[in-house]
Design a protein around this motif. Sequence first.
Motif, PDB file in Angstrom:
ATOM      1  N   GLY A 299       0.805  -1.214   0.000  1.00  0.00           N
ATOM      2  CA  GLY A 299       0.000   0.000   0.000  1.00  0.00           C
ATOM      3  C   GLY A 299       0.837   1.263   0.000  1.00  0.00           C
ATOM      4  N   GLY A 300       1.966   1.255  -0.741  1.00  0.00           N
ATOM      5  CA  GLY A 300       2.800   2.437  -0.852  1.00  0.00           C
ATOM      6  C   GLY A 300       3.717   2.682   0.326  1.00  0.00           C
ATOM      7  N   ALA A 301       3.720   1.800   1.340  1.00  0.00           N
ATOM      8  CA  ALA A 301       4.545   1.985   2.538  1.00  0.00           C
ATOM      9  C   ALA A 301       5.435   0.771   2.751  1.00  0.00           C
ATOM     10  CB  ALA A 301       3.666   2.207   3.765  1.00  0.00           C
ATOM     11  N   SER A 302       6.654   1.025   3.213  1.00  0.00           N
ATOM     12  CA  SER A 302       7.617  -0.055   3.424  1.00  0.00           C
ATOM     13  C   SER A 302       7.437  -0.699   4.795  1.00  0.00           C
ATOM     14  CB  SER A 302       9.048   0.472   3.310  1.00  0.00           C
ATOM     15  OG  SER A 302       9.356   0.812   1.986  1.00  0.00           O
ATOM     16  N   GLY A 303       7.798  -1.957   4.871  1.00  0.00           N
ATOM     17  CA  GLY A 303       7.732  -2.663   6.144  1.00  0.00           C
ATOM     18  C   GLY A 303       8.521  -3.948   6.094  1.00  0.00           C
ATOM     19  N   LEU A 304       8.518  -4.661   7.196  1.00  0.00           N
ATOM     20  CA  LEU A 304       9.152  -5.972   7.299  1.00  0.00           C
ATOM     21  C   LEU A 304       8.063  -7.019   7.444  1.00  0.00           C
ATOM     22  CD1 LEU A 304      12.097  -5.185   9.742  1.00  0.00           C
ATOM     23  CD2 LEU A 304      12.216  -5.482   7.269  1.00  0.00           C
ATOM     24  N   GLU A 305       8.200  -8.107   6.693  1.00  0.00           N
ATOM     25  CA  GLU A 305       7.210  -9.172   6.717  1.00  0.00           C
ATOM     26  C   GLU A 305       7.922 -10.512   6.832  1.00  0.00           C
ATOM     27  OE1 GLU A 305       4.477  -8.745   3.455  1.00  0.00           O
ATOM     28  OE2 GLU A 305       4.198  -6.592   3.801  1.00  0.00           O
ATOM     29  N   ILE A 306       7.217 -11.511   7.305  1.00  0.00           N
ATOM     30  CA  ILE A 306       7.774 -12.854   7.427  1.00  0.00           C
ATOM     31  C   ILE A 306       6.938 -13.815   6.594  1.00  0.00           C
ATOM     32  CG2 ILE A 306       8.180 -14.798   8.987  1.00  0.00           C
ATOM     33  CD1 ILE A 306       8.920 -12.821  11.160  1.00  0.00           C
ATOM     34  N   LEU A 307       7.617 -14.548   5.734  1.00  0.00           N
ATOM     35  CA  LEU A 307       6.987 -15.559   4.896  1.00  0.00           C
ATOM     36  C   LEU A 307       7.212 -16.927   5.499  1.00  0.00           C
ATOM     37  CD1 LEU A 307       5.855 -16.681   2.091  1.00  0.00           C
ATOM     38  CD2 LEU A 307       8.270 -16.781   1.403  1.00  0.00           C
ATOM     39  N   VAL A 316       2.936  -9.494   8.855  1.00  0.00           N
ATOM     40  CA  VAL A 316       3.571  -8.181   8.858  1.00  0.00           C
ATOM     41  C   VAL A 316       4.172  -7.937  10.238  1.00  0.00           C
ATOM     42  CG1 VAL A 316       3.230  -5.699   8.599  1.00  0.00           C
ATOM     43  CG2 VAL A 316       1.990  -7.296   7.115  1.00  0.00           C
ATOM     44  N   VAL A 317       5.479  -7.625  10.269  1.00  0.00           N
ATOM     45  CA  VAL A 317       6.192  -7.395  11.520  1.00  0.00           C
ATOM     46  C   VAL A 317       6.246  -5.911  11.848  1.00  0.00           C
ATOM     47  CG1 VAL A 317       8.388  -7.697  12.733  1.00  0.00           C
ATOM     48  CG2 VAL A 317       7.596  -9.449  11.133  1.00  0.00           C
ATOM     49  N   GLU A 318       6.635  -5.105  10.863  1.00  0.00           N
ATOM     50  CA  GLU A 318       6.732  -3.663  11.040  1.00  0.00           C
ATOM     51  C   GLU A 318       6.230  -2.983   9.771  1.00  0.00           C
ATOM     52  OE1 GLU A 318       7.603  -1.890  13.623  1.00  0.00           O
ATOM     53  OE2 GLU A 318       8.429  -3.454  14.932  1.00  0.00           O
ATOM     54  N   ARG A 319       5.715  -1.771   9.936  1.00  0.00           N
ATOM     55  CA  ARG A 319       5.309  -0.971   8.785  1.00  0.00           C
ATOM     56  C   ARG A 319       5.588   0.492   9.103  1.00  0.00           C
ATOM     57  NH1 ARG A 319       0.511   1.494   6.369  1.00  0.00           N
ATOM     58  NH2 ARG A 319       0.484   1.097   4.112  1.00  0.00           N
ATOM     59  N   TRP A 320       6.295   1.145   8.191  1.00  0.00           N
ATOM     60  CA  TRP A 320       6.603   2.560   8.350  1.00  0.00           C
ATOM     61  C   TRP A 320       5.929   3.344   7.231  1.00  0.00           C
ATOM     62  CZ3 TRP A 320      10.593  -1.148   8.601  1.00  0.00           C
ATOM     63  CH2 TRP A 320      11.188  -1.309   9.862  1.00  0.00           C
ATOM     64  N   LEU A 321       5.478   4.554   7.527  1.00  0.00           N
ATOM     65  CA  LEU A 321       4.964   5.432   6.477  1.00  0.00           C
ATOM     66  C   LEU A 321       6.167   6.055   5.784  1.00  0.00           C
ATOM     67  CD1 LEU A 321       1.884   7.093   8.194  1.00  0.00           C
ATOM     68  CD2 LEU A 321       2.033   4.949   6.896  1.00  0.00           C
ATOM     69  N   ALA A 322       6.871   5.212   5.039  1.00  0.00           N
ATOM     70  CA  ALA A 322       8.149   5.564   4.425  1.00  0.00           C
ATOM     71  C   ALA A 322       8.384   4.638   3.253  1.00  0.00           C
ATOM     72  CB  ALA A 322       9.280   5.433   5.449  1.00  0.00           C
ATOM     73  N   ARG A 323       9.413   4.962   2.461  1.00  0.00           N
ATOM     74  CA  ARG A 323       9.868   4.093   1.372  1.00  0.00           C
ATOM     75  C   ARG A 323      11.325   3.752   1.641  1.00  0.00           C
ATOM     76  NH1 ARG A 323       8.064   4.202  -3.693  1.00  0.00           N
ATOM     77  NH2 ARG A 323       6.097   4.672  -2.698  1.00  0.00           N
ATOM     78  N   ASN A 324      11.590   2.490   1.943  1.00  0.00           N
ATOM     79  CA  ASN A 324      12.926   2.060   2.326  1.00  0.00           C
ATOM     80  C   ASN A 324      13.716   1.521   1.146  1.00  0.00           C
ATOM     81  OD1 ASN A 324      12.079   2.602   4.925  1.00  0.00           O
ATOM     82  ND2 ASN A 324      11.776   0.458   5.476  1.00  0.00           N
ATOM     83  N   GLY A 325      15.028   1.674   1.206  1.00  0.00           N
ATOM     84  CA  GLY A 325      15.915   1.021   0.262  1.00  0.00           C
ATOM     85  C   GLY A 325      16.261  -0.373   0.749  1.00  0.00           C
TER      86      GLY A 325
END
Length: 644
Positions: A299-307, A316-325
Amino acid sequence: MAERLTPKLLAYDLVQASEPQVSPDGTEVIYTRVDVDPETHQRRRELRRCAIDGADDRPLMDAAAGASNPRWSPDGATIALTRSGSGGNALLAWPADGRSDPRQLAQSRNEIGDLAWSPDGSQLAYTSVVDPTEPGEPARSPRVRVTSRLDYKQDGRGFVGEARRQIFVVAAAGAEPKQLSTRSFDHQAPAWSPDGRMLATSVVHTPGLGAELCVLDVSTGEAQWFEPADSRVETYAWSASGAEIAFTAHPAGDLQQQFYVANVASGTTRRVTHDLPSLPVGAGLWLDDRQLLFQAVRGGASGLEILDTRDGGIRVVERWLARNGPMTWDRGGNRFAFGFDTLTDTGEIRVYDRSGGTSRVITANNGAIFAARPPALWERFDIKRGEFTIEAWLLKPPDFDPTRRYPVILDVHGGPTGHYGYAFMAHQQVWASNGFLVVFANARGSNTYGRTFAQQIVCDWGGEDYFDNLAALDAVLMRPYADPERTAIYGYSYGGYVCSWALGHTDRFKAAVCGSPMFDLLSCYGTADYAGRGIEIHLGGRPQDIRDEYIRRSPSTYIHHATTPTLVIEGEDDQRVPMNQAEQLFVLLKKAGVETQFARYPGGSHMFFAFGIPEHRADFLRRTLEWYRSHLGSDDARPPARRA
C-alpha cells in the motif's frame, strides 16, 4: 510566509545517504553520502562510518577517492570497496582499522559492482561488463555496430551489443580474478551459498522483462537453472543450510511477484504464494528452516514481513509510512539498516533492532534545510470505484490557508504497474511548496496491492485506471480550497501515456506536462529497449495479431482533439521510451494548433529527472514549475466557493 523549496535547492543542496552496511558484530554502519560539489556542480560520493546509533560519524575515505560499494568481510576485519577514476575501475580490500593502505584485488576498464564476500572471507565475487567483440586497442574511428539480438540496447547504457555483466571471483589474499560466468547475458547480484561452493545469480535472458535464477559452481562454473524459466526473478536468498533458495519471480504474463523455493539438490522449484499482497525489496533473511524475513512495500509503505516458506503465510512485523531502500544486517540477524524517504524527509539512514522492535534514524543530513523550508503538508484519502478502493494522497503548501483557493495538479505515476506512496518526490515538493495542491493515486494496475489489483491494467490501458486518477482529482476538487477552474496534469513514462491520453479525451485541464510518453504503441513496440515484450503482455498480443487494439489504445489516435497547453519533456538518450514518442507528440500537438514546448535533455536517460546531472534536474523542476505558474497562476486570496 515560510521560505519555499526551490528547484536549485532540491537539485543541489539535499544530501542523500544510501547503501548502509551493518558490521558483522552489529556495532557500526558504513554508508555512502552523496552531495553536489558547489564549484563543479558534479555529484560527490563519500564513504562514511559511524556507530550503530549514529555517533562518531566520520569519513571513511575522502570523496575525491571515487570510492563506493563498501562491504564488510565476514569477520569485520576488512572492507571491500570499488574505486573509479581516470585510470579505470578497481576492487580494493582495506583493513577496517585503517592502519594500512588498501590493496588492489582487481581492475577493469568497465564498472565493477555487486560485491559479495564468501562466507569464510577468503574470496570476493563481483560483476563487471565483458564485451567479447571489444578490440584490444582503441579504434581510430567509431566502430560499426552490428547485432543480431533483440536486447542490443539498454536504457542508461545505450548500445550494448554483446557486452554483458559477468561474474568474477578473486581471492582476498590476491590473485588473478577468475571469470565464472560465460553466457552472453547480464548476471546480477551474486549471492554465496553458506558453504561457499556455489553462487546464486539472476540472469537476464529476455529483453527488459526476463531474468532466470541460476546457481554457479564456483570451482567449475557449471550452471544449474531453476523454473519458472519464462519469468522475471527479482530477489533471492539462501537458507541457512544451503539446501534451498527462496526467490521472487513474476510468472509468465503475471504482473505481481510471487515467492518460490528452489531445492538445490533436486533442481526442482515449488511455488509458495499465489497472490502476494506486497512487493518484496532486496534479499531476505532466513530466520530458521522455514521462515523468511523480507522487506516489502504494501500500500505504498515499506515494512518488514515474514513468509512461511511451507504454507505461504505472510505476517507483517513492522510498517513505516516511508519508502525504504534495500537492507543489510549483522551476523546475528538482529540489527538492520536501510536508507529511506518519507513524504517530509529524504536522504537518511534508519537502523532497526529486531530484538526490541525499535528503530531510530542515525543521520541528520537535511534536517536544517527542512526546518527553514518546510516540505509539503500531506494527507491520505480513499476513493471507492466499483469493487476497488483506490488509495490517494494530497500535498498542500506548507503555509496552507483553507480560506484561499489553490490550483491543483494531478500527478500520474509510471509503470504502469508502478506505485506512489510515502516517498519524497522533488517535483511534487517544488510544486506544492510554491502554491499548488498536488494529488496522486495508486490507480488500479498499481503494484503493492496484490495480484488482482495489479492485473486490472492488462488489456485496459487508458481505461479504468485513467478514470481512477480523475476520480482522485474530483474528490479533491470537492473541497472549497481547491479551484476547479485551475487544474493541470503531469505524467512521466506510463504516466506520460495517461497524460497524452487525457489530452485527446478531455479539455478540462488548463496545462499539462507530459514526460517520456508512450504515445504511439506501434512504433514504441519496435524501438524500446524491452523489445515490445511489456506491451505484448499488457495489450494481449503482438501488433501483427491485434493491430487495431494497438491503434485504439494509442494516444496518438486521438491527439488531434487536444487543446491543452502542453510542455513535452524527454531525455535524448532515453532507450526505455525512446525520443521518437515525444517527438511525435510534439509535432502532432503543433499541427493541431496547441500551445506546445519541447524540452530535450542531452544525454538524459529515462529517469534523468530524478537521477540525472544536477543542472538538468534543476532545469526540469524550474521549467515545469514555470509552465504551471504561467497557465494556472498559484494560490491567491480569492475566498472559497460556496457550497449548496
